[in-house]
Design a protein around this motif. Structure first.
Motif, PDB file in Angstrom:
ATOM      1  N   GLN A   1       0.848  -1.198   0.000  1.00 51.34           N
ATOM      2  CA  GLN A   1       0.000   0.000   0.000  1.00 51.34           C
ATOM      3  C   GLN A   1       0.886   1.252   0.000  1.00 51.34           C
ATOM      4  OE1 GLN A   1      -2.086  -1.679   3.441  1.00 51.34           O
ATOM      5  NE2 GLN A   1      -4.001  -1.045   2.467  1.00 51.34           N
ATOM      6  N   ALA A   2       1.149   1.747  -1.188  1.00 52.58           N
ATOM      7  CA  ALA A   2       2.032   2.903  -1.321  1.00 52.58           C
ATOM      8  C   ALA A   2       1.485   4.119  -0.583  1.00 52.58           C
ATOM      9  CB  ALA A   2       2.228   3.234  -2.800  1.00 52.58           C
ATOM     10  N   ARG A   3       0.173   4.194  -0.419  1.00 46.37           N
ATOM     11  CA  ARG A   3      -0.401   5.376   0.220  1.00 46.37           C
ATOM     12  C   ARG A   3       0.049   5.522   1.673  1.00 46.37           C
ATOM     13  NH1 ARG A   3      -4.598   1.712  -0.399  1.00 46.37           N
ATOM     14  NH2 ARG A   3      -5.774   1.108   1.486  1.00 46.37           N
ATOM     15  N   LEU A   4       0.361   4.410   2.344  1.00 49.78           N
ATOM     16  CA  LEU A   4       0.852   4.517   3.716  1.00 49.78           C
ATOM     17  C   LEU A   4       2.233   5.173   3.752  1.00 49.78           C
ATOM     18  CD1 LEU A   4      -0.222   1.070   5.234  1.00 49.78           C
ATOM     19  CD2 LEU A   4      -1.331   3.296   5.514  1.00 49.78           C
ATOM     20  N   LEU A   5       3.012   4.958   2.700  1.00 54.25           N
ATOM     21  CA  LEU A   5       4.344   5.551   2.622  1.00 54.25           C
ATOM     22  C   LEU A   5       4.281   6.997   2.143  1.00 54.25           C
ATOM     23  CD1 LEU A   5       6.117   2.470   1.023  1.00 54.25           C
ATOM     24  CD2 LEU A   5       6.183   3.167   3.424  1.00 54.25           C
ATOM     25  N   GLU A   6       3.182   7.390   1.547  1.00 55.19           N
ATOM     26  CA  GLU A   6       3.008   8.775   1.118  1.00 55.19           C
ATOM     27  C   GLU A   6       2.716   9.684   2.300  1.00 55.19           C
ATOM     28  OE1 GLU A   6      -0.306   8.516  -1.435  1.00 55.19           O
ATOM     29  OE2 GLU A   6       0.773   7.657  -3.132  1.00 55.19           O
ATOM     30  N   GLU A   7       2.119   9.110   3.341  1.00 55.02           N
ATOM     31  CA  GLU A   7       1.583   9.952   4.407  1.00 55.02           C
ATOM     32  C   GLU A   7       2.515  10.011   5.617  1.00 55.02           C
ATOM     33  OE1 GLU A   7      -2.720   9.717   4.965  1.00 55.02           O
ATOM     34  OE2 GLU A   7      -2.811   8.328   3.275  1.00 55.02           O
ATOM     35  N   VAL A   8       2.547   8.943   6.441  1.00 60.27           N
ATOM     36  CA  VAL A   8       3.238   9.080   7.724  1.00 60.27           C
ATOM     37  C   VAL A   8       4.255   7.983   8.027  1.00 60.27           C
ATOM     38  CG1 VAL A   8       1.501  10.477   8.903  1.00 60.27           C
ATOM     39  CG2 VAL A   8       1.185   8.012   8.758  1.00 60.27           C
ATOM     40  N   PHE A   9       4.413   7.007   7.162  1.00 64.54           N
ATOM     41  CA  PHE A   9       5.407   5.967   7.399  1.00 64.54           C
ATOM     42  C   PHE A   9       6.645   6.222   6.543  1.00 64.54           C
ATOM     43  CE2 PHE A   9       1.667   4.003   9.148  1.00 64.54           C
ATOM     44  CZ  PHE A   9       2.173   3.334  10.255  1.00 64.54           C
ATOM     45  N   ASP A  10       7.808   5.871   7.091  1.00 64.07           N
ATOM     46  CA  ASP A  10       9.075   6.209   6.454  1.00 64.07           C
ATOM     47  C   ASP A  10       9.573   5.152   5.489  1.00 64.07           C
ATOM     48  OD1 ASP A  10       9.770   8.734   7.979  1.00 64.07           O
ATOM     49  OD2 ASP A  10       9.441   7.325   9.628  1.00 64.07           O
ATOM     50  N   GLY A  11       9.237   3.890   5.723  1.00 63.77           N
ATOM     51  CA  GLY A  11       9.762   2.844   4.859  1.00 63.77           C
ATOM     52  C   GLY A  11       9.010   1.544   5.018  1.00 63.77           C
ATOM     53  N   GLN A  12       9.173   0.655   4.044  1.00 64.27           N
ATOM     54  CA  GLN A  12       8.558  -0.674   4.068  1.00 64.27           C
ATOM     55  C   GLN A  12       9.578  -1.710   3.638  1.00 64.27           C
ATOM     56  OE1 GLN A  12       4.650  -1.303   2.213  1.00 64.27           O
ATOM     57  NE2 GLN A  12       5.409  -3.233   1.365  1.00 64.27           N
ATOM     58  N   TRP A  13       9.574  -2.849   4.309  1.00 59.15           N
ATOM     59  CA  TRP A  13      10.384  -3.982   3.857  1.00 59.15           C
ATOM     60  C   TRP A  13       9.956  -4.344   2.442  1.00 59.15           C
ATOM     61  CZ3 TRP A  13      11.696  -8.411   7.755  1.00 59.15           C
ATOM     62  CH2 TRP A  13      12.439  -7.885   8.818  1.00 59.15           C
ATOM     63  N   ASN A  14      10.905  -4.361   1.515  1.00 59.57           N
ATOM     64  CA  ASN A  14      10.564  -4.627   0.119  1.00 59.57           C
ATOM     65  C   ASN A  14      10.748  -6.111  -0.186  1.00 59.57           C
ATOM     66  OD1 ASN A  14       9.996  -4.516  -2.577  1.00 59.57           O
ATOM     67  ND2 ASN A  14      11.359  -2.807  -3.028  1.00 59.57           N
ATOM     68  N   ASP A  15       9.724  -6.883   0.156  1.00 60.60           N
ATOM     69  CA  ASP A  15       9.761  -8.322  -0.114  1.00 60.60           C
ATOM     70  C   ASP A  15       9.912  -8.615  -1.598  1.00 60.60           C
ATOM     71  OD1 ASP A  15       9.576  -9.311   2.515  1.00 60.60           O
ATOM     72  OD2 ASP A  15       7.413  -9.032   2.535  1.00 60.60           O
ATOM     73  N   ASP A  16       9.330  -7.753  -2.450  1.00 59.36           N
ATOM     74  CA  ASP A  16       9.434  -7.967  -3.894  1.00 59.36           C
ATOM     75  C   ASP A  16      10.890  -7.978  -4.345  1.00 59.36           C
ATOM     76  OD1 ASP A  16       6.711  -7.946  -3.895  1.00 59.36           O
ATOM     77  OD2 ASP A  16       6.472  -6.179  -5.163  1.00 59.36           O
ATOM     78  N   GLY A  17      11.659  -7.009  -3.851  1.00 59.69           N
ATOM     79  CA  GLY A  17      13.067  -6.951  -4.223  1.00 59.69           C
ATOM     80  C   GLY A  17      13.813  -8.185  -3.775  1.00 59.69           C
ATOM     81  N   HIS A  18      13.564  -8.611  -2.547  1.00 58.43           N
ATOM     82  CA  HIS A  18      14.215  -9.831  -2.057  1.00 58.43           C
ATOM     83  C   HIS A  18      13.838 -11.035  -2.893  1.00 58.43           C
ATOM     84  CE1 HIS A  18      13.788 -13.695   0.020  1.00 58.43           C
ATOM     85  NE2 HIS A  18      15.021 -13.448   0.398  1.00 58.43           N
ATOM     86  N   ASN A  19      12.540 -11.208  -3.155  1.00 65.28           N
ATOM     87  CA  ASN A  19      12.086 -12.412  -3.858  1.00 65.28           C
ATOM     88  C   ASN A  19      12.698 -12.511  -5.251  1.00 65.28           C
ATOM     89  OD1 ASN A  19      10.560 -12.933  -1.596  1.00 65.28           O
ATOM     90  ND2 ASN A  19       8.615 -12.340  -2.514  1.00 65.28           N
ATOM     91  N   ALA A  20      12.749 -11.382  -5.952  1.00 64.64           N
ATOM     92  CA  ALA A  20      13.359 -11.400  -7.284  1.00 64.64           C
ATOM     93  C   ALA A  20      14.840 -11.749  -7.194  1.00 64.64           C
ATOM     94  CB  ALA A  20      13.166 -10.045  -7.957  1.00 64.64           C
ATOM     95  N   LEU A  21      15.552 -11.149  -6.241  1.00 67.35           N
ATOM     96  CA  LEU A  21      16.974 -11.450  -6.079  1.00 67.35           C
ATOM     97  C   LEU A  21      17.198 -12.900  -5.688  1.00 67.35           C
ATOM     98  CD1 LEU A  21      18.132  -8.172  -4.335  1.00 67.35           C
ATOM     99  CD2 LEU A  21      19.210  -9.175  -6.368  1.00 67.35           C
ATOM    100  N   HIS A  22      16.335 -13.423  -4.833  1.00 64.28           N
ATOM    101  CA  HIS A  22      16.506 -14.809  -4.389  1.00 64.28           C
ATOM    102  C   HIS A  22      16.357 -15.784  -5.551  1.00 64.28           C
ATOM    103  CE1 HIS A  22      16.581 -17.866  -1.149  1.00 64.28           C
ATOM    104  NE2 HIS A  22      15.870 -18.570  -2.005  1.00 64.28           N
ATOM    105  N   VAL A  23      15.367 -15.558  -6.404  1.00 61.32           N
ATOM    106  CA  VAL A  23      15.185 -16.432  -7.566  1.00 61.32           C
ATOM    107  C   VAL A  23      16.400 -16.334  -8.492  1.00 61.32           C
ATOM    108  CG1 VAL A  23      13.777 -16.861  -9.616  1.00 61.32           C
ATOM    109  CG2 VAL A  23      12.669 -16.353  -7.427  1.00 61.32           C
TER     110      VAL A  23
END
Length: 593
Positions: free
Chosen positions: A297-319
């Motif tokens: 949910q990108a909208r949470l990062l637009e408002e008041v949260f600073d960062g999110q664990w990027n599981d997508d980046g990890h999963n692509a790198l792991h494969v």
């Protein structure tokens, strides 16, 4: 005691001065509540509006107590600040002002300086043993440690996500004062301390809320752990928000990571928590709020949260590194290099597309800055959720892992390491608990059945090889041997060199960064570019494949680092290589009408 409105009562035992404590319990399903003190006193609590029971009495720090419900059941305080023993034992009154801080001047560090080292306090030996490792981590170049959950859980070993008393630091790790000492020491070394908190469920053992406060839960919505928490009720919402504020104000943590917010079916709670934290924290402090959120949910990062664990980046790198395609890697099995390119260029790989499960996932994220995404090669989940807890050092060629490490530590995203990564630890990190009785058997069988759909564990005999989470040996095998971490092995030299580049060359340029896109070069190769805040251009050319890739490389004078011994040609990116370059200024590409 005079009537007060429901929102004015903080949960639990709050010292009003050195000799007096106010006890408050929200128990809307109880008829009678008393507080039972260790000296034998039984003090009836006075019923208040909206299901509260409250009493203020002479009671000093260190006093042990329980709540008695309807004369039938003694329970610990759900907002206990410390436990004398385990989750079923008595709670302890804590004076939050008792610890004298040595580094009270500490105000934190800006987010773009975050280099996060995730660790498990129990596996490292407790609060005191973690404190002993801090100077080594600071010298290496780490700027933040992130503790897996420390809230009181059943037994003396657990990942921490089975916690049931979120206000009480785990007693088997040490005392509240020892946890504060750890944080104080970290601040003296320039290290931020972040805490993983679990607000999406309570653990299965030691949770008595269903007996006297059924309103904590809603039976019309369920999570993987049972009935969902009902954040619509102000008493419930305040229970968790006050907990977040306790960690940030009383313990002086520098930030929180909210676990699995996709299991919280109320986005307004997350926003309310973040806004109330921002309102109550001294504006001169750097305090960081991050998320784990499968919904992207990108909208949470637009408002008041600073960062999110990027599981997508990890999963692509792991494969790309291992070739594994089962489980949650299945969504990344097809053209993983394209998904990694999208992560580097736009943040999330999944931005509303339909996954293999048939439902859309994610929101557009290209407008977010790179620092909104926390990138990692490994973390507790990605190692521990494997049947045998193997690390990448056992799963892929070391040259490829070196190349991926350079990408991790030198991209403008916030890098996260897992304990032991820095010396190439080969100890596994397994899933461990210390449940007993029927729950022990259920956890053992549940753990093994998680892998029933994997070809390797197709039959019961194969699944029986998976370590028993409740066996002491499973925990012992998961403890990194820090005595085996030579100061100058190849991995430590690599990490030290890369982190020095990030600190001395990139830190000052990272604020204001934005992506300039990523281009796929080959099946396992790409080139990504970012405009940094000072107008310079950072470029990373990555090749995780076994063959060189033809491409135009940056000039020699702009190169910062490459992970292979030598680059012989300006038109060939060697196998297992990351080439990082920085040009002095960014020239916008011409626009065409």
């Amino acid at each position: 005691m005079p009537f007060r409105s429901m929102e004015t009562w903080p949960h639990g035992a709050i010292m009003v001065d050195t000799e007096h404590t106010r006890f408050a319990l929200w128990a809307p399903d109880a008829y009678y509540v008393s507080v039972e003190l260790e000296n034998g006193q039984s003090l009836p609590m006075l019923p208040q509006a909206d299901g509260w029971f409250v009493i203020q009495t002479r009671c000093s720090a260190g006093t042990r107590y329980r709540f008695n419900i309807d004369g039938e059941l003694d329970v610990p305080d759900p907002a206990s600040r410390a436990q004398a023993g385990d989750v079923h034992g008595p709670s302890v009154v804590v004076d939050p002002q008792a610890y004298t801080w040595c580094n009270s001047h500490w105000r934190g560090r800006p987010w773009h300086e975050a280099i996060i080292y995730e660790l498990h306090v129990g596996a490292m030996g407790g609060y005191g043993e973690v404190e002993k490792q801090l100077s080594r981590l600071a010298e290496l170049g780490i700027t933040a440690i992130e503790l897996m959950p420390v809230a009181e859980f059943p037994g003396d070993r657990n990942w921490g996500y089975d916690g049931v008393l979120p206000y009480a630091p785990e007693a088997s790790y040490g005392t509240p004062e020892q946890l504060k000492s750890l944080i104080d020491c970290a601040h003296g070394l320039g290290l931020m301390v972040l805490l993983d908190v679990v607000y999406n469920h309570f653990g299965p053992d030691g949770n008595y809320l269903g007996r006297y406060a059924k309103g904590f839960f809603r039976e019309d919505k369920h999570t993987p752990w049972g009935a969902a928490i009902d954040f619509r009720k102000p008493q419930v919402r305040n229970f968790f928000i006050d907990n977040a504020l306790m960690w940030l104000l009383e313990y002086r943590f520098d930030g929180l990571r909210l676990d699995a917010v996709h299991a919280i079916d109320d986005t307004s709670f997350c926003l309310d928590l973040a806004r109330r934290v921002r309102a109550q924290i001294d504006p001169g402090r750097h305090v960081w709020l991050t998320l784990e959120n499968e919904h992207n949910q990108a909208r949470l990062l637009e408002e008041v949260f600073d960062g999110q664990w990027n599981d997508d980046g990890h999963n692509a790198l792991h494969v790309l590194l291992t070739g594994e395609r089962e489980g949650y890697y299945a969504d990344f099995a097809d053209r993983p290099i394209e998904k990694l390119a999208r992560c580097l260029g736009q943040g999330f790989a999944w931005q509303g597309e339909v996954t293999r499960k048939g439902s859309p996932r994610g929101e557009p994220s290209a407008h977010l800055p790179p620092g909104a995404f926390i990138l990692f090669l490994q973390n507790h989940d990605q190692i521990g959720n494997r049947a045998f807890g193997e690390r990448l050092s056992q799963l892929c060629p070391p040259q490829a892992l070196r190349a991926a490490t350079a990408l991790l530590l030198l991209s403008p995203m916030v890098p996260l390491l897992f304990m032991g990564d820095e010396w190439g630890a080969d100890e596994p990190f397994l899933f461990f608990t210390s449940h007993t009785g029927e729950l022990s058997q259920a956890v053992r069988e549940g753990r093994r059945n998680e892998f029933a759909s994997f070809a390797t564990f197709a039959d019961e005999q194969q699944r029986a090889r998976i370590p028993d989470p409740n066996a002491l040996q499973t925990f012992l095998d998961s403890r990194p041997d820090f005595t085996r971490s030579p100061h100058d092995n190849d991995w430590q030299r690599l990490y030290r060199a890369l982190l020095a580049i990030r600190r001395h060359t990139l830190f000052a340029r990272l604020p204001g960064s934005r992506s300039l896109g990523a281009q796929v070069l080959a099946e396992k190769a790409l080139s990504a570019r970012w405009q940094l805040g000072d107008g310079s251009e950072l470029r990373i050319d990555l090749n995780l494949g076994e063959h060189a890739v033809s491409t135009a490389l940056p000039t020699v004078e702009h190169r910062l680092f490459h992970s292979s011994p030598e680059i012989a040609s300006d038109t060939q990116l060697p196998r297992f290589t990351t080439l990082v370059s920085l040009t002095p200024s960014y020239v916008p590409e011409p626009t065409h009408e």
